[in-house]
Enzyme design. Sequence first.
Site, PDB file in Angstrom:
ATOM      1  N   ARG A  60      60.141-138.262 112.655  1.00 37.15           N
ATOM      2  CA  ARG A  60      60.429-137.527 111.670  1.00 37.15           C
ATOM      3  C   ARG A  60      60.955-138.227 110.323  1.00 37.15           C
ATOM      4  O   ARG A  60      62.116-138.639 110.462  1.00 37.15           O
ATOM      5  CB  ARG A  60      61.546-136.465 111.921  1.00 37.15           C
ATOM      6  CG  ARG A  60      62.164-135.600 110.922  1.00 37.15           C
ATOM      7  CD  ARG A  60      61.070-134.808 110.418  1.00 37.15           C
ATOM      8  NE  ARG A  60      60.839-133.566 111.411  1.00 37.15           N
ATOM      9  CZ  ARG A  60      59.821-132.591 111.188  1.00 37.15           C
ATOM     10  NH1 ARG A  60      59.060-132.865 110.194  1.00 37.15           N
ATOM     11  NH2 ARG A  60      59.626-131.782 112.517  1.00 37.15           N
ATOM     12  N   ARG A  82      49.076-139.510 115.050  1.00 33.42           N
ATOM     13  CA  ARG A  82      50.616-139.750 114.793  1.00 33.42           C
ATOM     14  C   ARG A  82      51.233-140.117 116.065  1.00 33.42           C
ATOM     15  O   ARG A  82      52.313-140.419 116.198  1.00 33.42           O
ATOM     16  CB  ARG A  82      51.295-139.037 113.710  1.00 33.42           C
ATOM     17  CG  ARG A  82      51.366-137.511 114.289  1.00 33.42           C
ATOM     18  CD  ARG A  82      52.262-136.733 113.269  1.00 33.42           C
ATOM     19  NE  ARG A  82      52.184-135.345 113.826  1.00 33.42           N
ATOM     20  CZ  ARG A  82      53.130-134.408 113.226  1.00 33.42           C
ATOM     21  NH1 ARG A  82      54.075-134.784 112.234  1.00 33.42           N
ATOM     22  NH2 ARG A  82      53.244-133.035 113.459  1.00 33.42           N
ATOM     23  N   HIS A 152      51.470-138.467 105.148  1.00 34.35           N
ATOM     24  CA  HIS A 152      52.551-137.319 105.193  1.00 34.35           C
ATOM     25  C   HIS A 152      54.095-138.071 104.784  1.00 34.35           C
ATOM     26  O   HIS A 152      54.856-137.877 105.679  1.00 34.35           O
ATOM     27  CB  HIS A 152      52.760-136.734 106.389  1.00 34.35           C
ATOM     28  CG  HIS A 152      53.434-135.441 106.600  1.00 34.35           C
ATOM     29  ND1 HIS A 152      54.659-135.224 106.121  1.00 34.35           N
ATOM     30  CD2 HIS A 152      52.900-134.023 106.654  1.00 34.35           C
ATOM     31  CE1 HIS A 152      55.105-134.065 106.119  1.00 34.35           C
ATOM     32  NE2 HIS A 152      54.025-133.302 106.692  1.00 34.35           N
ATOM     33  N   ASP A 197      56.456-125.453  99.910  1.00 34.78           N
ATOM     34  CA  ASP A 197      55.305-126.077 100.851  1.00 34.78           C
ATOM     35  C   ASP A 197      54.075-125.632 100.343  1.00 34.78           C
ATOM     36  O   ASP A 197      53.417-124.249 100.402  1.00 34.78           O
ATOM     37  CB  ASP A 197      55.658-125.377 102.204  1.00 34.78           C
ATOM     38  CG  ASP A 197      54.580-126.129 103.337  1.00 34.78           C
ATOM     39  OD1 ASP A 197      54.888-125.596 104.606  1.00 34.78           O
ATOM     40  OD2 ASP A 197      53.699-126.799 102.937  1.00 34.78           O
ATOM     41  N   GLU A 256      52.616-135.773 100.000  1.00 33.13           N
ATOM     42  CA  GLU A 256      51.624-136.180 100.838  1.00 33.13           C
ATOM     43  C   GLU A 256      50.192-136.377 100.092  1.00 33.13           C
ATOM     44  O   GLU A 256      49.869-135.387  99.265  1.00 33.13           O
ATOM     45  CB  GLU A 256      51.522-134.995 101.829  1.00 33.13           C
ATOM     46  CG  GLU A 256      52.988-134.865 102.640  1.00 33.13           C
ATOM     47  CD  GLU A 256      53.018-133.690 103.255  1.00 33.13           C
ATOM     48  OE1 GLU A 256      54.173-132.902 103.115  1.00 33.13           O
ATOM     49  OE2 GLU A 256      51.843-133.067 103.869  1.00 33.13           O
TER      50      GLU A 256
HETATM   51  O1  TA6 Z   1      52.998-131.033 105.095  1.00 25.58           O
HETATM   52  C1  TA6 Z   1      53.944-129.721 105.131  1.00 25.58           C
HETATM   53  C2  TA6 Z   1      54.023-129.227 106.530  1.00 25.58           C
HETATM   54  O2  TA6 Z   1      52.752-128.877 106.902  1.00 25.58           O
HETATM   55  C3  TA6 Z   1      54.888-128.277 106.624  1.00 25.58           C
HETATM   56  O3  TA6 Z   1      54.550-127.031 106.689  1.00 25.58           O
HETATM   57  C4  TA6 Z   1      56.266-128.583 107.787  1.00 25.58           C
HETATM   58  O4  TA6 Z   1      55.598-128.007 109.094  1.00 25.58           O
HETATM   59  C5  TA6 Z   1      55.789-129.932 107.851  1.00 25.58           C
HETATM   60  O5  TA6 Z   1      54.232-130.213 107.274  1.00 25.58           O
HETATM   61  C6  TA6 Z   1      56.329-130.989 108.943  1.00 25.58           C
HETATM   62  O6  TA6 Z   1      55.192-130.765 110.039  1.00 25.58           O
HETATM   63  P1  TA6 Z   1      55.592-131.348 111.323  1.00 25.58           P
HETATM   64  O7  TA6 Z   1      54.738-130.989 112.369  1.00 25.58           O
HETATM   65  O8  TA6 Z   1      55.866-133.099 110.996  1.00 25.58           O
HETATM   66  O9  TA6 Z   1      56.999-131.072 111.730  1.00 25.58           O
END
Ligand code: TA6
Length: 288
Positions: A60, A82, A152, A197, A256
């Site tokens: 994270r 990932r 991301h 988002d 991103e």
């Molecule tokens: O990129 C935005 C997103 O798709 C959000 O909707 C949120 O879920 C974020 O990615 C994080 O995703 P993750 O799977 O890393 O918790």
Amino acid sequence: MAEIRQGINGMDCLELVHQSGARLVIYLQGAHATAWRDAHGNDILFMSEKSSFKSGHPIRGGIPVVFPQFGDGLLPKHGFARINQWKYLGADSSDACAMSAFELTDSEETRRLWPHTFRVEMEFRLRSEELEIVFTVENTGAEAFEFQNGLHTYFAVGDISGVSVSGLHGAEYVDFLRDAAKRRDIRPAVVFDRETDRVYPYAPDELVIRGAASGRAIKIVKHNMNDVVIWNPWIEKARRMPDFGDDEYKRMVCVETGNLHAPLVLPKGAIHTSAALFRIEGVRQAPC
Ligand code: TA6
């Protein structure tokens, strides 16, 4: 200088150091850059204090690699790249930059999930106040496949209420929080006062983040990456994320870059190369 060492919870990582003192830590799981410190000691990336750093689970923060899927779908969210172990290809350094590369190729497990053969390479080029990432996808199979790919990236910010992302004025976006309705951004810059988002398909290639934790703006230049996603979970979603502190939404923003909207088609034997450059404001770097 670059050496593989044991990082958090014994997970293998590489510490790439540029002669200026800039440093980049990349975990072999996901070719995941988890920490980037520029030559002045500024931490550019955000990492949650609650990230699990558990093998096979997403980390994270930092720069999660998205491939071959963005978001939810038939594969694990944001794809399997990932959460898989990548192969370290080596490192090199010159006066201009310190470089390292990693690759992921198909396996029995990936083919079970996604019936294609592929080779993906991530190359990191670290300079004193700049990080360039080159993302190469090769179709090593006998038929075309569709894919999405991207970075991301979690940027560390002083306080989200003071952050702006410029470069998207007038751009159309799809708001994932409002029934994926299409809208046009008429504000001079994206600012944050709620959960955000959204994807900007075919977005401009240059963006600037202001309000970074370092106090210096971050310029993003993308190449062959069609789309931009802007995300901040804000209060309620932050509370629902077990690997994210309740107040950490104040100290991060995801900007991103990648092919995150319409999937790309890669013909058999073809190679797709894209790149993102993150430059700390005010300094031009020698190419490498
Ligand atoms: O990129 C935005 C997103 O798709 C959000 O909707 C949120 O879920 C974020 O990615 C994080 O995703 P993750 O799977 O890393 O918790």
